[in-house]
Each structure stands twice: as C-alpha cells, then as structure tokens.
Motif scaffolding. Structure first.
Motif, PDB file in Angstrom:
ATOM      1  N   PHE A 193      -1.696   1.190  -3.617  1.00 48.78           N
ATOM      2  CA  PHE A 193      -1.517   2.380  -2.789  1.00 48.78           C
ATOM      3  C   PHE A 193      -0.436   2.150  -1.729  1.00 48.78           C
ATOM      4  O   PHE A 193       0.430   2.999  -1.498  1.00 48.78           O
ATOM      5  CB  PHE A 193      -2.843   2.745  -2.121  1.00 48.78           C
ATOM      6  CG  PHE A 193      -2.727   3.818  -1.073  1.00 48.78           C
ATOM      7  CD1 PHE A 193      -2.663   5.152  -1.429  1.00 48.78           C
ATOM      8  CD2 PHE A 193      -2.679   3.482   0.275  1.00 48.78           C
ATOM      9  CE1 PHE A 193      -2.554   6.136  -0.459  1.00 48.78           C
ATOM     10  CE2 PHE A 193      -2.570   4.464   1.250  1.00 48.78           C
ATOM     11  CZ  PHE A 193      -2.508   5.800   0.880  1.00 48.78           C
ATOM     12  N   MET A 194      -0.476   0.982  -1.070  1.00 48.97           N
ATOM     13  CA  MET A 194       0.508   0.686  -0.033  1.00 48.97           C
ATOM     14  C   MET A 194       1.923   0.702  -0.589  1.00 48.97           C
ATOM     15  O   MET A 194       2.840   1.280   0.002  1.00 48.97           O
ATOM     16  CB  MET A 194       0.212  -0.671   0.607  1.00 48.97           C
ATOM     17  CG  MET A 194      -0.944  -0.677   1.578  1.00 48.97           C
ATOM     18  SD  MET A 194      -1.029  -2.211   2.526  1.00 48.97           S
ATOM     19  CE  MET A 194      -1.488  -3.378   1.247  1.00 48.97           C
ATOM     20  N   LEU A 195       2.120   0.051  -1.720  1.00 50.05           N
ATOM     21  CA  LEU A 195       3.453   0.010  -2.320  1.00 50.05           C
ATOM     22  C   LEU A 195       3.950   1.415  -2.657  1.00 50.05           C
ATOM     23  O   LEU A 195       5.099   1.774  -2.378  1.00 50.05           O
ATOM     24  CB  LEU A 195       3.438  -0.842  -3.584  1.00 50.05           C
ATOM     25  CG  LEU A 195       3.453  -2.357  -3.404  1.00 50.05           C
ATOM     26  CD1 LEU A 195       3.334  -3.046  -4.751  1.00 50.05           C
ATOM     27  CD2 LEU A 195       4.738  -2.792  -2.704  1.00 50.05           C
ATOM     28  N   THR A 196       3.082   2.203  -3.256  1.00 50.94           N
ATOM     29  CA  THR A 196       3.467   3.559  -3.662  1.00 50.94           C
ATOM     30  C   THR A 196       3.821   4.417  -2.449  1.00 50.94           C
ATOM     31  O   THR A 196       4.860   5.093  -2.433  1.00 50.94           O
ATOM     32  CB  THR A 196       2.318   4.217  -4.445  1.00 50.94           C
ATOM     33  OG1 THR A 196       2.014   3.428  -5.591  1.00 50.94           O
ATOM     34  CG2 THR A 196       2.712   5.627  -4.877  1.00 50.94           C
ATOM     35  N   MET A 197       2.988   4.370  -1.415  1.00 46.02           N
ATOM     36  CA  MET A 197       3.184   5.260  -0.273  1.00 46.02           C
ATOM     37  C   MET A 197       4.393   4.865   0.571  1.00 46.02           C
ATOM     38  O   MET A 197       5.113   5.734   1.083  1.00 46.02           O
ATOM     39  CB  MET A 197       1.924   5.280   0.592  1.00 46.02           C
ATOM     40  CG  MET A 197       0.699   5.863  -0.094  1.00 46.02           C
ATOM     41  SD  MET A 197       1.006   7.504  -0.811  1.00 46.02           S
ATOM     42  CE  MET A 197       1.397   8.447   0.661  1.00 46.02           C
ATOM     43  N   VAL A 198       4.641   3.580   0.729  1.00 50.86           N
ATOM     44  CA  VAL A 198       5.746   3.189   1.588  1.00 50.86           C
ATOM     45  C   VAL A 198       7.084   3.526   0.937  1.00 50.86           C
ATOM     46  O   VAL A 198       8.037   3.946   1.599  1.00 50.86           O
ATOM     47  CB  VAL A 198       5.644   1.697   1.965  1.00 50.86           C
ATOM     48  CG1 VAL A 198       6.051   0.789   0.807  1.00 50.86           C
ATOM     49  CG2 VAL A 198       6.468   1.396   3.209  1.00 50.86           C
ATOM     50  N   TRP A 199       7.182   3.390  -0.384  1.00 47.28           N
ATOM     51  CA  TRP A 199       8.426   3.783  -1.069  1.00 47.28           C
ATOM     52  C   TRP A 199       8.569   5.301  -1.106  1.00 47.28           C
ATOM     53  O   TRP A 199       9.680   5.833  -0.967  1.00 47.28           O
ATOM     54  CB  TRP A 199       8.455   3.201  -2.480  1.00 47.28           C
ATOM     55  CG  TRP A 199       8.901   1.776  -2.499  1.00 47.28           C
ATOM     56  CD1 TRP A 199       8.136   0.663  -2.602  1.00 47.28           C
ATOM     57  CD2 TRP A 199      10.251   1.312  -2.350  1.00 47.28           C
ATOM     58  NE1 TRP A 199       8.901  -0.473  -2.538  1.00 47.28           N
ATOM     59  CE2 TRP A 199      10.205  -0.116  -2.403  1.00 47.28           C
ATOM     60  CE3 TRP A 199      11.483   1.941  -2.206  1.00 47.28           C
ATOM     61  CZ2 TRP A 199      11.357  -0.904  -2.291  1.00 47.28           C
ATOM     62  CZ3 TRP A 199      12.632   1.154  -2.102  1.00 47.28           C
ATOM     63  CH2 TRP A 199      12.566  -0.237  -2.146  1.00 47.28           C
ATOM     64  N   ALA A 200       7.442   5.994  -1.281  1.00 49.79           N
ATOM     65  CA  ALA A 200       7.489   7.458  -1.249  1.00 49.79           C
ATOM     66  C   ALA A 200       7.939   7.950   0.120  1.00 49.79           C
ATOM     67  O   ALA A 200       8.736   8.899   0.234  1.00 49.79           O
ATOM     68  CB  ALA A 200       6.114   8.031  -1.602  1.00 49.79           C
ATOM     69  N   THR A 207      15.622  11.993   1.867  1.00 48.22           N
ATOM     70  CA  THR A 207      16.020  13.305   1.340  1.00 48.22           C
ATOM     71  C   THR A 207      15.849  14.415   2.373  1.00 48.22           C
ATOM     72  O   THR A 207      16.534  15.448   2.302  1.00 48.22           O
ATOM     73  CB  THR A 207      15.198  13.652   0.086  1.00 48.22           C
ATOM     74  OG1 THR A 207      13.803  13.592   0.396  1.00 48.22           O
ATOM     75  CG2 THR A 207      15.493  12.672  -1.038  1.00 48.22           C
ATOM     76  N   ALA A 208      14.951  14.212   3.349  1.00 46.04           N
ATOM     77  CA  ALA A 208      14.698  15.253   4.346  1.00 46.04           C
ATOM     78  C   ALA A 208      15.741  15.274   5.455  1.00 46.04           C
ATOM     79  O   ALA A 208      15.956  16.306   6.095  1.00 46.04           O
ATOM     80  CB  ALA A 208      13.307  15.062   4.964  1.00 46.04           C
ATOM     81  N   VAL A 209      16.409  14.155   5.684  1.00 43.04           N
ATOM     82  CA  VAL A 209      17.425  14.085   6.738  1.00 43.04           C
ATOM     83  C   VAL A 209      18.707  14.765   6.257  1.00 43.04           C
ATOM     84  O   VAL A 209      19.236  14.426   5.187  1.00 43.04           O
ATOM     85  CB  VAL A 209      17.718  12.617   7.117  1.00 43.04           C
ATOM     86  CG1 VAL A 209      18.904  12.539   8.075  1.00 43.04           C
ATOM     87  CG2 VAL A 209      16.489  11.989   7.749  1.00 43.04           C
ATOM     88  N   ASP A 210      19.172  15.684   7.021  1.00 42.87           N
ATOM     89  CA  ASP A 210      20.412  16.396   6.672  1.00 42.87           C
ATOM     90  C   ASP A 210      21.584  15.420   6.749  1.00 42.87           C
ATOM     91  O   ASP A 210      21.898  14.900   7.807  1.00 42.87           O
ATOM     92  CB  ASP A 210      20.637  17.556   7.641  1.00 42.87           C
ATOM     93  CG  ASP A 210      21.788  18.451   7.215  1.00 42.87           C
ATOM     94  OD1 ASP A 210      22.161  18.402   6.024  1.00 42.87           O
ATOM     95  OD2 ASP A 210      22.314  19.188   8.074  1.00 42.87           O
ATOM     96  N   GLY A 211      22.219  15.177   5.637  1.00 43.27           N
ATOM     97  CA  GLY A 211      23.315  14.212   5.602  1.00 43.27           C
ATOM     98  C   GLY A 211      22.886  12.841   5.127  1.00 43.27           C
ATOM     99  O   GLY A 211      23.729  11.960   4.916  1.00 43.27           O
TER     100      GLY A 211
END
Length: 508
Positions: A193-200, A207-211
């Motif tokens: 779970f930790m591996l999946t969530m930290v990469w997600a 992707t959310a940061v403009d630029g």
C-alpha cells in the motif's frame, strides 16, 4: 467530509487487520516460537515487506518529507542510498549468522543467543533491559501520535486519552490474537500500500501543477537554490554519515527488526531479502522525499518546528480530499502497524530474557505462550499510562513531551551501541563474558550521560555539536563500545560456562 472519510478508512483498516489476526490465530500453534517467529516460515516477500513496513511506515509519510522540505532532497542519500546499503550489509553480517544459529539452536531473541554463548543470564538480561529502555518511548510516541490524530480528526469529540486508549486496546487484541504471523501478513499488505500510494501521490502532484516540473524547479531556483547543490548547510559530510551509520546500525539492533533475522524459512530467502532491500528502500524514499522538496518549490508553508507536517499540506493543495485522506489515514494506520511489532518484540525480550533466566526457566511451552500474550498487554498498558501522563504534562507547560520526543530521536543511536559488541562476539573467538558485559554497558552509560545529564550534555540533548568536530556523539560511543569489548576481552579469561566454539562450529 475529509475527517469522516479518514475515520472510515482507519476503522476499515482496523477491521481488515482484525480479520487477518483471527485467521492467523487459527493457524498459530500455542507455542512461544510460533507466536514470536511464526515457526520461522517467512518467504522472501513476507520477510522483506514485514521489515519494510515495520521500519519505514509513518516516518516515510511524515518525517522524511519534512526533512527534505526543510533542508533539501539530499536526505535521499542518507536514508535511501547510505542507510539502505549499510543496513543490507549488516543484514548479512549480523542477520545471516543469527539465522544460522537460530536454525541450529532455536534462538528467539538476541539476548538468548548471546546468553547461551557466554553462559550469562546477566548479559541476557542486560541486552533485554537496554532494548526495552529504548523501545518503550517508541511505543509511547505511536500512541501519542495516534491519539492526537484521532482527537484532531474529530475536532476533540474523541479526547486524546480516548483515542490513545482505543488504539492501544485494538493493538493488544490484535497482537495477542495474531502473533508474528498475522503482523507479518498485514505488514506485507501495508508495504505494498505504501509503495502504491507514494508513487500515486508523486504522479498526481506532478500532473496537477500547472507547468509541471518546470514550475516546481523555477520555484526552487527562486526560493531555495541550495536544493540544486549537493551538500552544504545541514548536509555536511559528518552529518550525513552520522545519521546513515547510526540509523543503519541502530535498525539492525531494533528488537522488532533483529528478531526477524531468525524468521526466514531458508538461507535462500534470507540472502534474497537483503539483496533486494536497497532497491525497495529507494522505491519508497525517492518519491516521498521528492514530494517534500517539491513543496518548497511550490511555495507551500508548514511550521515543521511546531509539529506540522508538509505532506498533508501538499496533498490538500494538489489532490482530491478523498485521496489526501487515504494517504494520511494510511500513514496513521502504518503507525499502528509499527507499534504491533514493537509490542510483540518487547514481550518476547521480557519473557525470554528476563522472566525465564531470572524467575522460572522450566516454564512449559503453553505457559510461556500465555505469559507472552499477557506481556503484550502489560507493556502496552504501561506505555499508554505513560503516554497519557506525558501528554497531560506537556499540555500543562512542562517539558516532558519534548523530552519524550528527544528520547525517540536518540533511540537509533542507543540501539546502535549494541551492534559492534555483537559483531565482535559473532566473529572473534576470544571475546569474553566480561568483555561483552563491559562493551554493552559502557557505551550506553556514556551515550546517556552525554545526552541527558546537564553537567555533560552539549547542545541540549542533540546528536550533533561543534564540540564533536561535526560528528555525532553516537559514533564516538560506538567506538568506545568496540574498544572496551575488545580491550576487556583481551585482558580477561573466558569463564568455564562460556561456549567458545558455539558461533564458529557453523564453519567447521
């Protein structure tokens, strides 16, 4: 809505863990060895992930990103490369030989293994006492963290003591039922779970940061240009090496980690696990610490010194509420996962290394199993009482809470003092009982004196000071332990009760 979701996730995690514990209880034999070591049956995935989740859970989500945010991403070198590699080497140097000895002689704890070689119940009890001294505040810190988090999530509807008590009662029930087998199973799920969530989280923020990365780098160039340089400021060579060495050697002596050296099902499992360890560490630490550094470039603010964490701020700004809640609630659950292993190890060190040699060594397997499960409850309830008292004192303006945090931070160095005497004993045939007793006790006393006594403490309970030429006091104390162990052994004769060849018959 977020608080309700977080509480729902935590309750869901507790229910899933409890279900796993019930299954494990049905499969667990009523023997101490099965309760503590799952009858030494761990495969590669379970062994690797149970060490991984036990060690790196809440710290990865909170402490690591905070350090990268405050000082720069070089923390990846300390915890990822240096600590990952050093600990993997120690896993072989100490862990492999421990596994061989455990397979041959049935050892469950480090103290048991040392006491048998040196014919000393006192050495066995001393190692247990030192380990329990440094382990106790770690359990307290988990309870304080979980109690505070639940109080915050419910806006005080669940008071601190109520949240801490709830989590403690659950941990007692779970550990008493599940033993090592159930804890390892949930650790495996938690690690994945930790591996999946930290990469997600990393990809979501990017992707959310403009630029994207260009915007983040521009912010770092303007606000923290030192983040692009290697070393400097906080990250002196002495600081990085002190942290990496102290943490790696301390981790190797952590009861909940060291005990897992005995639990591998085969030699192949053990060797494959420590070979994969540095890779797993990097897969987790790189994205977690990068997120902390990115928060600096994005201009986000968190008062790290006052206990605020940067990761919830970052996730709250750039990810949906449900995702942020999932990550943070998962971190709280991971905190409890670490406590499970600590309680189990603390119980084993008391029952195997204090109760048996000092009170009743003829105890039956079923009686010891019963005592072990009761020991979990006693250890947890004692830590809970101390946690509630310490938190109340802290709220009242006293310094108990800050002292407790400092003890937790210093525990890595405290555990590290055990490592070199243990290595000397494992690989030098002429090590004596007196050398081991002196080598274990002396650096502990020096380390505690330098960090806690006002007459000798330099820098007010800190690992570092200019008086030590930039190096941490823990390293100097480790050298003291090495010199004392070797020196006293060279000057004393081996006692008749010592089994000089015990650690060397494996190669004969």
């Amino acid at each position: 809505m977020t608080a309700t979701l977080q509480l729902g996730i935590i309750v869901g995690y507790l229910l899933v863990a409890l279900a796993v514990g019930l299954v494990a209880y049905r499969l667990t034999e009523r023997t101490a060895e099965d309760f503590y070591l799952a009858s030494r049956t761990f495969g590669t995935v379970v062994l690797l992930f149970t060490v991984f989740a036990t060690l790196l859970s809440a710290f990865t989500f909170f402490g690591g990103p905070d350090t990268a945010y405050a000082f720069g991403p070089e923390w990846i070198l300390v915890m990822g490369l240096m600590d990952g590699i050093i600990f993997a080497i120690l896993w072989y140097v100490i862990g492999y030989k421990q596994w061989l000895l455990g397979q041959r002689h049935g050892y469950v704890t480090l103290g048991e293994m040392l006491g048998d070689r040196f014919g000393s119940a006192s050495l066995r009890a001393l190692v247990a006492a030192v380990s329990l001294f440094w382990l106790f505040p770690y359990v307290m810190l988990q309870q304080i963290g979980a109690g505070g988090a639940l109080a915050s999530l419910t806006d005080g509807a669940v008071p601190f003591w109520g949240g801490a008590a709830l989590i403690t009662v659950f941990m007692i029930i779970y550990v008493v039922l599940a033993g090592m087998r159930g804890i390892a199973w949930t650790d495996t799920l938690q690690g994945a779970f930790m591996l999946t969530m930290v990469w997600a989280a990393l990809l979501w923020v990017l992707t959310a940061v403009d630029g994207g990365i260009a915007t983040i780098n521009a912010g770092l160039e303007a606000d923290a240009p030192a983040f692009f340089a290697l070393g400097g400021g906080f990250y002196t060579l002495q600081t990085m090496l002190t942290f990496a060495i102290s943490i790696a050697f301390g981790v190797a002596m952590f009861p909940q980690v060291n005990q897992r050296f005995f639990a591998a099902a085969s030699e192949k499992v053990l060797k494959r696990s420590f070979a994969l360890w540095p890779v797993l560490v990097l897969l987790l630490f790189v994205p977690a610490f990068i997120l902390g550094a990115w928060a600096k470039g994005l201009g986000l603010q968190a008062d790290i010194g006052a206990g605020e964490n940067i990761l919830p701020v970052l996730l709250g700004e750039y990810t949906p509420a449900w995702f942020a809640a999932l990550v943070i609630a998962g971190a709280i659950a991971a905190m409890m996962s670490s406590s499970d292993s600590m309680l189990l190890s603390g119980s084993s060190y008391f029952t195997r290394d204090v109760y048996r040699p000092m009170i009743n060594d003829a105890i039956s397997e079923r009686r010891e199993d019963f005592l072990a499960r009761g020991g979990v409850a006693v250890f947890a309830l004692a830590a809970l009482a101390a946690s509630i008292w310490a938190e109340a004192e802290a709220f009242g303006g006293a310094s108990v809470g800050s002292v407790l945090v400092n003890i937790g931070d210093l525990a890595f160095g405290g555990f590290a003092q055990l490592a070199l005497p243990v290595i000397v004993a494992l690989y030098w045939r002429k090590t004596t009982r007196q050398g081991m007793l002196a080598g274990v006790l002396t650096p502990q006393l020096v380390y505690i004196a330098f960090n806690f006594l006002p007459e000798t403490a330099v820098g007010s309970m800190t690992l570092f000071s200019d008086a030590y030429f930039g190096w941490g006091i823990s390293l100097y104390c480790m050298l003291v332990g090495l010199v004392v162990t070797a020196g006293v052994s060279a000057l004393t004769a081996q006692a008749p009760e010592e089994d000089t060849d015990l650690y060397f018959e494996l190669a004969d």
